[in-house]
Design a protein around this motif. Structure first.
Motif, short mmCIF file in Angstrom:
data_model
loop_
_atom_site.label_atom_id
_atom_site.label_comp_id
_atom_site.label_asym_id
_atom_site.label_seq_id
_atom_site.Cartn_x
_atom_site.Cartn_y
_atom_site.Cartn_z
N UNK A 170 -6.46 -3.95 -6.11
CA UNK A 170 -6.64 -2.78 -5.71
C UNK A 170 -5.08 -2.15 -5.71
N UNK A 171 -4.73 -1.42 -6.76
CA UNK A 171 -3.23 -0.76 -6.57
C UNK A 171 -2.94 0.02 -5.60
N UNK A 172 -4.00 0.55 -4.86
CA UNK A 172 -3.51 1.69 -3.78
C UNK A 172 -2.97 0.42 -2.54
N UNK A 173 -3.77 -0.66 -2.40
CA UNK A 173 -3.46 -1.49 -1.35
C UNK A 173 -2.22 -2.39 -1.67
N UNK A 174 -1.94 -2.53 -3.07
CA UNK A 174 -0.59 -3.29 -3.44
C UNK A 174 0.58 -2.45 -3.30
N UNK A 175 0.31 -1.17 -3.53
CA UNK A 175 1.41 -0.07 -3.13
C UNK A 175 1.46 0.55 -1.86
N UNK A 176 0.59 -0.06 -0.85
CA UNK A 176 0.45 0.53 0.55
C UNK A 176 0.14 1.73 0.49
N UNK A 177 -0.65 2.38 -0.33
CA UNK A 177 -1.04 3.83 -0.20
C UNK A 177 -2.23 3.75 0.52
N UNK A 178 -2.50 5.12 1.10
CA UNK A 178 -3.67 5.39 1.82
C UNK A 178 -5.10 5.05 0.98
N UNK A 179 -6.12 4.34 1.71
CA UNK A 179 -7.18 3.79 1.06
C UNK A 179 -8.20 5.14 0.79
N UNK A 180 -8.81 5.01 -0.13
CA UNK A 180 -9.80 5.98 -0.64
C UNK A 180 -11.04 5.30 -0.93
N UNK A 181 -12.34 5.97 -0.95
CA UNK A 181 -13.53 5.51 -1.40
C UNK A 181 -13.50 5.57 -2.87
N UNK A 182 -13.86 4.71 -3.75
CA UNK A 182 -14.10 4.59 -5.07
C UNK A 182 -15.17 5.72 -5.32
N UNK A 183 -14.89 6.49 -6.63
CA UNK A 183 -15.95 7.47 -6.93
C UNK A 183 -16.15 7.34 -8.49
N UNK A 184 -16.93 8.21 -9.04
CA UNK A 184 -17.30 8.08 -10.31
C UNK A 184 -16.17 8.09 -11.47
N UNK A 185 -14.86 8.45 -10.95
CA UNK A 185 -13.59 8.49 -11.82
C UNK A 185 -13.05 7.24 -11.73
N UNK A 186 -13.16 6.51 -10.43
CA UNK A 186 -12.70 5.02 -10.41
C UNK A 186 -12.53 4.30 -11.61
N UNK B 298 -7.47 -1.73 -10.08
CA UNK B 298 -8.47 -0.70 -9.69
C UNK B 298 -7.48 0.72 -9.42
N UNK B 299 -7.38 1.65 -10.03
CA UNK B 299 -7.11 2.98 -10.08
C UNK B 299 -7.99 4.16 -9.63
N UNK B 300 -7.49 5.42 -9.40
CA UNK B 300 -8.35 6.61 -9.20
C UNK B 300 -9.12 7.17 -10.51
N UNK B 301 -8.46 7.12 -11.46
CA UNK B 301 -8.78 7.63 -12.49
C UNK B 301 -7.97 7.15 -13.80
N UNK B 302 -8.41 7.34 -15.10
CA UNK B 302 -7.43 7.01 -16.36
C UNK B 302 -8.22 7.30 -17.42
#
Length: 154
Positions: free
Chosen positions: A60-76, A91-95
């Protein structure tokens, strides 16, 4: 004759920031898959997934970068990359974008980027008015972390 060289990058989002990964390292972009947790792994390792018969570690790149966690969505999305010949899912928010950036439009990472640790950043690309943070995959996963991920899938 122009000496400019273009590189293509897969662009993805984490929060409001746009990031880029060299397209030559990307093996695919997948919708969220079922991920199996693996005990005793680094906190940024989400687990493993079965990608068309191959077991692929997913981080999970959010965790790797120590960013605030966010629920996964259809865009994940899971961007499957190759790091030292090991397939890894990110794992990214959207691509959903691929862009070309001229080498001369890429600058070293400025010290003012405080959203993620500068060691993960290869440079910053300027495309029109957009700034794209270009990631250094070799820094996202160190050799010893790659070895541990290989052990998970063996």
């Amino acid at each position: 004759m122009s000496t400019q060289q273009e590189q293509k990058f897969v662009i993805f989002k984490l929060g409001e920031e746009s990031y880029g990964i060299d397209i030559l390292r990307v093996q695919g972009i997948e919708r969220m898959l079922e991920i199996t947790n693996v005990p005793k792994t680094a906190d940024f390792v989400e687990g493993v997934c079965n990608l068309r018969g191959s077991i692929v570690p997913v981080i999970d790149l959010r965790r790797r970068f120590s960013l605030e966690q966010k629920d996964y969505s259809d865009d994940t999305r899971i961007i499957v990359v190759s790091i030292d010949e090991v397939k890894v899912g990110l794992i990214v928010d959207s691509a959903n974008d691929v862009i070309s950036i001229n080498e001369e439009e890429i600058e070293p990472a400025p010290s003012v980027i405080d959203s993620i640790d500068n060691r993960f950043i290869k440079g910053v690309g300027k495309v029109d008015e957009r700034l794209i943070i270009l990631l250094d995959l070799q820094e996202i996963l160190k050799k010893e972390e790659i070895v541990k991920l290989q052990e998970i899938t063996d």
